[in-house]
Design an enzyme around this catalytic site. Structure first.
Site, short mmCIF file in Angstrom:
data_model
loop_
_atom_site.label_atom_id
_atom_site.label_comp_id
_atom_site.label_asym_id
_atom_site.label_seq_id
_atom_site.Cartn_x
_atom_site.Cartn_y
_atom_site.Cartn_z
N LEU A 1 -1.62 5.71 -6.83
CA LEU A 1 -2.12 7.03 -6.46
C LEU A 1 -3.42 6.96 -5.67
CD1 LEU A 1 -1.28 8.90 -9.78
CD2 LEU A 1 -0.08 9.06 -7.58
N ARG A 2 -3.94 5.76 -5.48
CA ARG A 2 -5.06 5.46 -4.57
C ARG A 2 -6.37 6.18 -4.92
NH1 ARG A 2 -2.66 0.97 -3.25
NH2 ARG A 2 -1.26 1.04 -1.45
N ASP B 1 7.07 1.32 -7.05
CA ASP B 1 5.90 0.64 -6.49
C ASP B 1 5.40 1.42 -5.28
OD1 ASP B 1 3.84 -1.12 -6.07
OD2 ASP B 1 5.08 -2.78 -5.37
N HIS C 1 -0.26 3.94 2.55
CA HIS C 1 -1.28 3.37 3.42
C HIS C 1 -1.51 4.29 4.61
CE1 HIS C 1 -1.79 -0.55 1.50
NE2 HIS C 1 -0.49 -0.61 1.35
#
Length: 432
Positions: A70-71, A313, A317
């Site tokens: 989830l960054r 996964d 980006h």
């Protein structure tokens, strides 16, 4: 304290789906009928409820993804809890689990608590969080896992990197006797992987790319299975990619080791031949896409239960990062919005996998590996479901994404199986 799954508060849903195929493999339900949801709970009278046409659709227990990036904190430009949970909802997921390899890593109670609070405010579906096994994911000193367990951590992982030191892994397994939480492992021998960017084989040789050998993964799995057996611990293996790894897991299970494993849709469906196009946005990930014999071994292992579940996964980006040369671009592809459709199109439709088994591997089995609640369609259950049109086709990316990122392994592909409705925690999370 138990595992904490967070979701924003919302209006409980009330409706009736008319004439859908209701499929719940765990409960043994597979029939065409109406399904009532009243005040967020399955069952009851359909009197006065809004009607949804379910003809030609299936209704299944909502999916669970034990492996999502989830960054947040640190890279909210590529994803955040609001957009990641929206992407999950659009893919039929009702529960997702965020990985801790953020910037900074989730390696303390303060960071974990902040994430849970954010999810309670923003998440459209249930979101849980793994915390790091080691401080800074440096592989040296264990985190305060009891404290984070009490806060509701789902488990512990240094995903993105392996726990390379065997003694540190052994201590983590001993600590597990106190926390009773799964250790979720990225399995790789860094010395064997080196600077590799693709599977070590004929394709990487032809393209002149540094290779990552299959044994980099399988030897790490063999080590950790042996440690888990010795310490009486339990491990979950992330993103299995190689036939050698499948055999190590099969042997470990046969001798009674508490090991579970997941596989991604892209490893189930694609091989390193896709890398010939040198498109890092679609085809650069770690572990890498491997050869056809590996892919077939993964499918067979998913069918026979050696591999327990499917996990995406999901790894967003920024476009400029993925537009770099293949060798320099970061690893990872998104997956929440395409997982079911990709597997249904390329595994179920050709007859390689039964639909009910796919639903189970993406739902109940994915919940089980991390000790999460399973979702069913029986009367009295909280409504956690997805309604899917199996005949509808969608070109991936044509209508955009709920995710902030577009680095999908299936970008531009036409897939069958469009999620029309997702209800999570009794609330409508997605409706096309």
């Amino acid at each position: 304290m138990g595992v904490r799954l967070a979701q924003r508060a919302g209006e409980p849903a009330s409706f009736v789906i008319r004439g859908a195929r209701v499929l719940d493999p765990v409960a043994g339900i597979d029939e065409v009928r109406d399904l009532v949801v009243r005040d967020g709970v399955i069952g009851g009278s359909d009197e006065g409820l809004r009607e949804i046409d379910g003809s030609g659709r299936i209704v299944v227990p909502g999916f669970v993804d034990p492996h999502v990036h989830l960054r947040t904190p640190g890279r909210e430009d590529t994803e955040d809890i609001a957009t990641g949970s929206s992407a999950g909802a659009a893919g039929g997921f009702v529960t997702i689990v965020g990985m801790p390899n953020t910037q900074p890593p989730v390696d303390n109670a303060s960071t974990l608590g902040s994430l849970i609070e954010t999810a309670e405010d923003q998440a459209r579906i249930r979101v849980g969080f793994l915390a790091a096994i080691t401080l800074g994911q440096q592989g040296r000193e264990l985190t305060e896992q009891v404290e984070m367990t009490e806060l509701g951590a789902v488990g512990f992982s240094d995903d993105g990197v392996p726990v390379a030191n065997a003694e540190v892994m052994r201590r983590a397994l001993r600590y597990q006797a106190i926390t009773d939480r799964p250790l979720v492992l990225h399995e790789e021998d860094p010395d064997l992987s080196g600077d590799g960017v693709a599977h070590e084989g004929a394709v990487s040789g032809r393209l002149g790319l540094d290779g990552i050998p299959s044994i980099s993964e399988s030897v790490a799995v063999a080590r950790d299975a042996a440690l888990a057996e010795y310490e009486g611990g339990a491990i979950h293996i992330c993103h299995v990619s190689a036939k050698e790894t499948v055999e190590e897991i099969r042997r470990a299970k046969a001798r009674g080791v508490a090991v579970t494993a997941e596989v991604t849709p892209h490893h189930l469906l694609l091989t390193d031949e896709a890398v010939v196009g040198l498109d890092p946005s679609r085809h650069k990930m770690n572990p890498p896409l491997r050869d056809q014999s590996d892919r077939q071994a993964l499918v067979d292992a998913l069918v026979d239960g050696t591999i327990d579940c499917i996990a995406t996964d999901h790894a967003p980006h920024a476009p400029n990062e993925k537009e770099a040369p293949f060798e320099e671009a970061p690893f990872g592809v998104t997956g929440l919005e395409t997982a079911f459709a990709a597997c249904f199109t390329h595994l179920v439709r050709p007859g390689h996998l039964d639909l009910a088994l796919l639903v189970r591997r993406m739902g109940a089995d994915a919940a089980r590996v991390l000790g999460l609640p399973e979702h069913g369609l029986g009367d009295g259950s909280t409504a956690d479901l997805a309604m899917i049109d199996l005949e509808a086709r969608r070109v991936v990316g044509e209508d955009g994404f709920q995710s902030k990122s577009t680095n999908s392994a299936f970008l531009g592909d036409t897939l069958l199986g469009v999620v029309e409705l997702t209800v999570a925690g009794g609330q409508i999370a997605w409706q096309r």
